[in-house]
Design a protein around this motif. Sequence first.
Motif, PDB file in Angstrom:
ATOM      1  N   PRO A 205     -23.416  -4.915 -31.955  1.00 50.77           N
ATOM      2  CA  PRO A 205     -24.158  -6.010 -31.298  1.00 50.77           C
ATOM      3  C   PRO A 205     -23.372  -7.309 -31.355  1.00 50.77           C
ATOM      4  N   PRO A 206     -23.634  -8.232 -30.447  1.00 49.73           N
ATOM      5  CA  PRO A 206     -22.963  -9.537 -30.459  1.00 49.73           C
ATOM      6  C   PRO A 206     -23.167 -10.255 -31.791  1.00 49.73           C
ATOM      7  N   VAL A 207     -22.259 -11.191 -32.070  1.00 41.21           N
ATOM      8  CA  VAL A 207     -22.304 -11.953 -33.311  1.00 41.21           C
ATOM      9  C   VAL A 207     -22.723 -13.384 -32.993  1.00 41.21           C
ATOM     10  N   SER A 208     -23.666 -13.911 -33.746  1.00 35.69           N
ATOM     11  CA  SER A 208     -24.162 -15.273 -33.507  1.00 35.69           C
ATOM     12  C   SER A 208     -23.786 -16.193 -34.658  1.00 35.69           C
ATOM     13  N   ASP A 209     -23.543 -17.454 -34.327  1.00 34.51           N
ATOM     14  CA  ASP A 209     -23.322 -18.486 -35.337  1.00 34.51           C
ATOM     15  C   ASP A 209     -24.682 -19.126 -35.614  1.00 34.51           C
ATOM     16  N   PRO A 210     -25.186 -19.016 -36.826  1.00 34.05           N
ATOM     17  CA  PRO A 210     -26.529 -19.550 -37.105  1.00 34.05           C
ATOM     18  C   PRO A 210     -26.621 -21.063 -36.977  1.00 34.05           C
ATOM     19  N   VAL A 211     -25.493 -21.748 -37.082  1.00 34.81           N
ATOM     20  CA  VAL A 211     -25.508 -23.207 -36.992  1.00 34.81           C
ATOM     21  C   VAL A 211     -25.542 -23.660 -35.543  1.00 34.81           C
ATOM     22  N   THR A 212     -24.652 -23.106 -34.709  1.00 38.44           N
ATOM     23  CA  THR A 212     -24.563 -23.546 -33.313  1.00 38.44           C
ATOM     24  C   THR A 212     -25.469 -22.746 -32.397  1.00 38.44           C
ATOM     25  N   GLY A 213     -25.856 -21.529 -32.824  1.00 35.29           N
ATOM     26  CA  GLY A 213     -26.656 -20.672 -31.968  1.00 35.29           C
ATOM     27  C   GLY A 213     -25.850 -19.963 -30.900  1.00 35.29           C
ATOM     28  N   VAL A 214     -24.524 -20.157 -30.893  1.00 33.13           N
ATOM     29  CA  VAL A 214     -23.657 -19.531 -29.897  1.00 33.13           C
ATOM     30  C   VAL A 214     -23.404 -18.075 -30.278  1.00 33.13           C
ATOM     31  N   THR A 215     -23.435 -17.182 -29.287  1.00 32.66           N
ATOM     32  CA  THR A 215     -23.234 -15.753 -29.498  1.00 32.66           C
ATOM     33  C   THR A 215     -21.965 -15.291 -28.798  1.00 32.66           C
ATOM     34  N   VAL A 216     -21.181 -14.438 -29.474  1.00 32.30           N
ATOM     35  CA  VAL A 216     -19.940 -13.911 -28.903  1.00 32.30           C
ATOM     36  C   VAL A 216     -19.934 -12.396 -29.019  1.00 32.30           C
ATOM     37  N   ASP A 217     -19.086 -11.760 -28.214  1.00 30.94           N
ATOM     38  CA  ASP A 217     -18.933 -10.310 -28.284  1.00 30.94           C
ATOM     39  C   ASP A 217     -18.384  -9.907 -29.641  1.00 30.94           C
ATOM     40  N   ALA A 218     -18.801  -8.748 -30.134  1.00 33.59           N
ATOM     41  CA  ALA A 218     -18.350  -8.272 -31.437  1.00 33.59           C
ATOM     42  C   ALA A 218     -16.839  -8.078 -31.473  1.00 33.59           C
ATOM     43  N   SER A 219     -16.240  -7.753 -30.333  1.00 32.67           N
ATOM     44  CA  SER A 219     -14.793  -7.505 -30.290  1.00 32.67           C
ATOM     45  C   SER A 219     -13.981  -8.745 -30.611  1.00 32.67           C
ATOM     46  N   CYS A 220     -14.596  -9.922 -30.536  1.00 33.67           N
ATOM     47  CA  CYS A 220     -13.863 -11.172 -30.791  1.00 33.67           C
ATOM     48  C   CYS A 220     -13.449 -11.305 -32.258  1.00 33.67           C
ATOM     49  N   GLY A 221     -13.990 -10.454 -33.117  1.00 28.32           N
ATOM     50  CA  GLY A 221     -13.570 -10.477 -34.504  1.00 28.32           C
ATOM     51  C   GLY A 221     -12.215  -9.846 -34.719  1.00 28.32           C
ATOM     52  N   SER A 222     -11.739  -9.056 -33.740  1.00 27.60           N
ATOM     53  CA  SER A 222     -10.451  -8.376 -33.887  1.00 27.60           C
ATOM     54  C   SER A 222      -9.456  -8.720 -32.795  1.00 27.60           C
TER      55      SER A 222
END
Length: 603
Positions: A205-222
């Motif tokens: 599932p997508p990854v969200s930043d709890p501070v900004t509320g912005v969500t990115v694709d899980a692949s962005c971690g690699s």
Amino acid sequence: MWVSSLVSILPLVAFAFALPSKDYEHQVKEEVVPPQGWTIFGPAPSDHFINLRIGLPQSNFDLLEQHLYEISDPYHERYGAHLTKEEVEDLVAPHPDSAAAVNEWLSSHGIQEEDINRSPAGDWLTIRLPVWLVEKMLDTKYHIWKHATSGDYIVRTTSYSLPKDILDHVELIQPTTMFGTFKRLKSTIHSISQANSQVQSQNQPPVSDPVTGVTVDASCGSTITITCLQQMYNAVGYTPSADVGNSVGIAGYLGDFANRADLQSFFEDQVPAAAAANATYNFVSVAGKLCFLGFSSWLTLSKAVSTHKIPTTLAWSLTSILNLRSAGSPPFIPDVATPTDTNEPYTDWLDFMLSYPNPPLAISTSYGDDEQTVPESFAKRACAGFAQLGARGVSLMVASGDKGVGDANLNPATQTCFTNDGQNRTQFLPGFPASCPFVTTVGGTVLYPEQAVYFSGGGFSNYFARPSYQDAAVQGYLSQLPNGTYSGLFNPNGRGFPDVAAQSNLFRVFVTEQPFLIGGTSASSPTFTGVVTLLNDARLKKGLPPLGFLNPLIYSTAASGFNDITVGSNYGCGTLGFSATAGWDPVTGFGTPNFAKLVELVT
């Protein structure tokens, strides 16, 4: 090539014998202790040519600096009223007395007007001269110096003198005392590895930043792609225009340049619409020389956020050396195949950009060296050149470096952070031009939610005092440091850097049309430059001027438009370095850009 050199030297020989000798009383202008690792290889050949650069004092630079701060201050009534090329040149032109005194001195050595290349403002003179004549003019002795680790060879001296009656009419002369290892002044690429042919789907599932509320694709971690950057920096869905006069530029030096085939591969992989439109860039050669091998990351990373619609220029300094392997390669190799010596890249590139009628509105450069390897006189003069670009409405971004606070080394026993003043004291090593107060320095982050990457260059300058625009932010950071933290290792009164940050690892780019993952603040700088280019687009659409010099804006009304990074540190010199904290810090600056917030703040 030998015949050409002989022909060029004959007029100088004739003048030297024809003119009566003038007995000048010389006084030392500058001297340095050879930095660690440099030893004399042998005497410089007397017929070896040097592109001697003479800097005359800029008579009204203080006034130019005043203009720069007024037109860059969002609270000032002159905000955005950038100067013209001619107005800038008038402010930095040398006093007529200085020009006359130096002309007389040069003439006494047989150097005529046709031998001199003058910058548009007349504040730089460049003359191609043999070592024997330069030694006579500067009352010095040049040697070939070799660096023990890199194997670099350069022709330099540790001291030079000038006649007393022109001492105050000359600000600096190079190449003389500069020992920067410019052969290794590649972009600050930290790592590079071959990537999979396709971005791997993690089925997560997508990854969200709890501070900004912005969500990115899980692949962005690699793997960092254009899509990841648009998501992370809240720029999804923004469409720039191609006809509002916007532009972006990427500086490349010393054999580094973009490759059109790699760009096409990049677009096919990540921006199919750009590939279908055959989008490309404008190439501008500074010294009129071409290279045949390339690396496309600077161009493609800038495109990553600015998209393919905005005109892009690749301009770089090839420093006019004659080397068959690649223009802009080693400064000097002591053999007959390399008859000319080079200076460093910044002043050649600056000369060109300042003479350019319409320089790109946002420029990224990913090159740097330890501040202490650059004579203070030269660092300040190059920084003044960056200020001239800012006054003309150009936003200039530079990478903060990839050595943390000095050498990215946690082990005190093997750290290499020593002063080169002969005392060999342990000290953090700020980078240049990252330490210049007239550029926007970009540090590095990693992962998502973002945190500081350990190699993000940052710290405090030993050459440049802290500018007033960052007083509150830097004092706020220093006030929360425990008393005595790193006492003596850094200058708390110096210009703090970086100013901002962006992702700096696992960028998917193409080299020889094959996918690779790269990391380094050389990725961060053009990424942030892409965001600035989009902000300029938004302003130009509304009839507003481009942003120009950014720092007074960043440290005031735009500070809330950044994602604050509060995790991570930039270790080095046997220490953990500085830590990322709430607000500004010397690891990630104010943090990474939130385009949606910034566009509201600047329009």
